[in-house]
Design an enzyme around this catalytic site. Structure first.
Site, PDB file in Angstrom:
ATOM      1  N   LYS A  25     -34.029 -15.940 -21.285  1.00  0.00           N
ATOM      2  CA  LYS A  25     -34.673 -14.875 -22.062  1.00  0.00           C
ATOM      3  C   LYS A  25     -35.795 -15.439 -22.926  1.00  0.00           C
ATOM      4  O   LYS A  25     -36.886 -14.857 -23.018  1.00  0.00           O
ATOM      5  CB  LYS A  25     -33.625 -14.153 -22.913  1.00  0.00           C
ATOM      6  CG  LYS A  25     -32.618 -13.397 -22.062  1.00  0.00           C
ATOM      7  CD  LYS A  25     -31.403 -12.896 -22.815  1.00  0.00           C
ATOM      8  CE  LYS A  25     -30.379 -12.338 -21.818  1.00  0.00           C
ATOM      9  NZ  LYS A  25     -29.187 -11.775 -22.457  1.00  0.00           N
ATOM     10  N   GLN A  34     -26.281 -12.203 -28.059  1.00  0.00           N
ATOM     11  CA  GLN A  34     -25.722 -12.562 -26.754  1.00  0.00           C
ATOM     12  C   GLN A  34     -24.209 -12.346 -26.737  1.00  0.00           C
ATOM     13  O   GLN A  34     -23.496 -12.815 -27.615  1.00  0.00           O
ATOM     14  CB  GLN A  34     -26.059 -14.028 -26.436  1.00  0.00           C
ATOM     15  CG  GLN A  34     -25.640 -14.474 -25.046  1.00  0.00           C
ATOM     16  CD  GLN A  34     -26.406 -13.762 -23.935  1.00  0.00           C
ATOM     17  OE1 GLN A  34     -27.595 -13.491 -24.053  1.00  0.00           O
ATOM     18  NE2 GLN A  34     -25.727 -13.457 -22.851  1.00  0.00           N
ATOM     19  N   ASP A  81     -31.110  -4.180 -25.848  1.00  0.00           N
ATOM     20  CA  ASP A  81     -30.034  -4.173 -24.848  1.00  0.00           C
ATOM     21  C   ASP A  81     -29.508  -2.754 -24.607  1.00  0.00           C
ATOM     22  O   ASP A  81     -28.772  -2.518 -23.657  1.00  0.00           O
ATOM     23  CB  ASP A  81     -28.858  -5.053 -25.311  1.00  0.00           C
ATOM     24  CG  ASP A  81     -28.939  -6.474 -24.774  1.00  0.00           C
ATOM     25  OD1 ASP A  81     -29.561  -6.666 -23.709  1.00  0.00           O
ATOM     26  OD2 ASP A  81     -28.369  -7.380 -25.408  1.00  0.00           O
TER      27      ASP A  81
HETATM   28  C1  BQF Z   1     -30.750 -15.434 -11.059  1.00  0.00           C
HETATM   29  C2  BQF Z   1     -24.800 -12.056 -17.664  1.00  0.00           C
HETATM   30  C3  BQF Z   1     -22.501 -11.850 -17.017  1.00  0.00           C
HETATM   31  C4  BQF Z   1     -22.120 -11.786 -18.350  1.00  0.00           C
HETATM   32  C5  BQF Z   1     -23.067 -11.849 -19.357  1.00  0.00           C
HETATM   33  C6  BQF Z   1     -31.475 -14.951 -13.401  1.00  0.00           C
HETATM   34  C7  BQF Z   1     -29.862 -14.468 -15.106  1.00  0.00           C
HETATM   35  C8  BQF Z   1     -28.846 -14.677 -14.201  1.00  0.00           C
HETATM   36  C9  BQF Z   1     -29.147 -14.997 -12.893  1.00  0.00           C
HETATM   37  C10 BQF Z   1     -29.570 -14.130 -16.522  1.00  0.00           C
HETATM   38  C11 BQF Z   1     -26.214 -12.235 -17.361  1.00  0.00           C
HETATM   39  C12 BQF Z   1     -26.691 -12.295 -15.945  1.00  0.00           C
HETATM   40  C13 BQF Z   1     -27.104 -12.358 -18.407  1.00  0.00           C
HETATM   41  C14 BQF Z   1     -30.449 -15.141 -12.482  1.00  0.00           C
HETATM   42  C15 BQF Z   1     -28.559 -12.637 -18.194  1.00  0.00           C
HETATM   43  C16 BQF Z   1     -28.198 -12.150 -15.860  1.00  0.00           C
HETATM   44  O1  BQF Z   1     -31.761 -16.097 -10.789  1.00  0.00           O
HETATM   45  O2  BQF Z   1     -30.008 -14.971 -10.190  1.00  0.00           O
HETATM   46  C17 BQF Z   1     -31.185 -14.608 -14.708  1.00  0.00           C
HETATM   47  O3  BQF Z   1     -30.019 -14.826 -17.393  1.00  0.00           O
HETATM   48  N1  BQF Z   1     -28.832 -13.011 -16.835  1.00  0.00           N
HETATM   49  C18 BQF Z   1     -26.620 -12.262 -19.751  1.00  0.00           C
HETATM   50  O4  BQF Z   1     -27.390 -12.348 -20.698  1.00  0.00           O
HETATM   51  O5  BQF Z   1     -25.336 -12.057 -19.979  1.00  0.00           O
HETATM   52  C19 BQF Z   1     -24.404 -11.987 -19.007  1.00  0.00           C
HETATM   53  C20 BQF Z   1     -23.825 -11.988 -16.672  1.00  0.00           C
END
Ligand code: BQF
Length: 285
Positions: A52, A96, A119
């Site tokens: 992010k 987060q 969010d």
């Molecule tokens: C990719 C998330 C579960 C629980 C809390 C790019 C992200 C992930 C994968 C990423 C996720 C999942 C995020 C890829 C943010 C998505 O290249 O496939 C980016 O950073 N995510 C989160 O903030 O909290 C989570 C999944």
């Protein structure tokens, strides 16, 4: 054989489009500002937060990263959120999740100013989504809708089945699909005869949290399969909720993990932050 939906490419395209808007806003004196608060040392959360921050920096945002120890008190965390609510340089506040044990997520989310809640987790924004009158769309479901649109996948009248009923993905996903004229079913851990339902899906959204749970026999020939899962397989390799090998034999379109929905989540967060900065400029006139 199915066509792979390239979330990485669509995410890059969306973010490229936001770059110009961000520059415009900056020229008008409102540089988009995103604050990311990370409490504790969960390694997955650290990766997400880094993604992010990197995306925000690439778009020329002002980005503020606040790292807190896992034993931070609730009052301290709430005070940080209040400070960010009052910080004119910040248009988006993201705490987060999941939070370390002992911290009440509901209380923290409630404290975020709804105007900065990029969010879309605050009750006021959740309510607006329900009514279809939103300011911010929840990032992951919005990212899925964007992928469907980009690939020309029609939702009108289609059977869309979401597996998972979380407040972050399943529930808002169902709402967005319904607003897009799909006929929506939500399945979850207590659903009986799951495969009978998934096999009727024209669009199947897996947000379960179990590695490779959806197998080819659960999918209709020609279905569109969207994998929201983020798991580790037996070899500790990143994988989704969908067994890609067997499902890609039947699906017409499928998202990979990584490189599917994940990058779109990040792009939608950036979109919401730009929107928030825009809203602020409009309000100031
Ligand atoms: C990719 C998330 C579960 C629980 C809390 C790019 C992200 C992930 C994968 C990423 C996720 C999942 C995020 C890829 C943010 C998505 O290249 O496939 C980016 O950073 N995510 C989160 O903030 O909290 C989570 C999944």
């Amino acid at each position: 054989m199915s066509q792979i939906i390239d979330g990485k490419a669509v995410s890059a395209k969306v973010r490229e489009g936001l770059k110009g808007k961000a520059a415009e806003l900056t020229a008008k004196g409102v540089k988009p500002g995103l604050a990311v608060v990370l409490a504790g040392d969960d390694p997955a959360s650290a990766v997400y937060v880094r993604n992010k921050e990197k995306a925000a920096n690439e778009l020329g945002f002002y980005s503020k990263m606040i790292k807190l120890p896992s034993d931070v008190s609730e009052e301290e965390l709430l005070n940080i959120v209040r400070e960010l609510n009052n910080d004119d340089a910040i248009h988006g506040i993201l705490v987060q999740l999941p939070l370390p044990k002992g911290l009440d997520e509901k209380k923290v989310i409630a404290e975020i100013s709804p105007e900065k809640d990029v969010d879309a987790f605050h009750v006021q924004n959740v309510g607006k989504i329900m009514l279809g009158e939103y300011d911010f769309l929840p990032c992951t479901p919005a990212g899925v809708m964007e992928l469907l649109k980009e690939y020309g996948i029609q939702t009108r009248g289609k059977n869309a089945v979401a597996i998972g009923r979380s407040n972050i993905v399943g529930k808002p996903m169902a709402m967005l699909l319904m607003h897009a004229d799909a006929t929506v079913t939500i399945c979850h851990s207590k659903t009986e005869n799951l495969a009978d339902i998934t096999r009727r899906a024209d669009i199947l959204i897996a947000a379960i949290g179990k590695a490779k749970f959806i197998t080819g026999d659960m999918v209709k020939e020609g279905a569109v399969v969207i994998d929201v899962g983020m798991n580790r397989d037996e070899n500790n390799k990143l994988c989704g909720d969908v067994d890609f090998d067997s499902v890609s034999e039947k699906a017409s379109f499928i998202t990979p993990v990584p490189g599917g929905v994940g990058p779109m989540t990040i792009a939608m967060l950036m979109k919401n932050t730009v929107k928030s900065a825009e809203n602020k400029l409009l309000k100031r006139g």
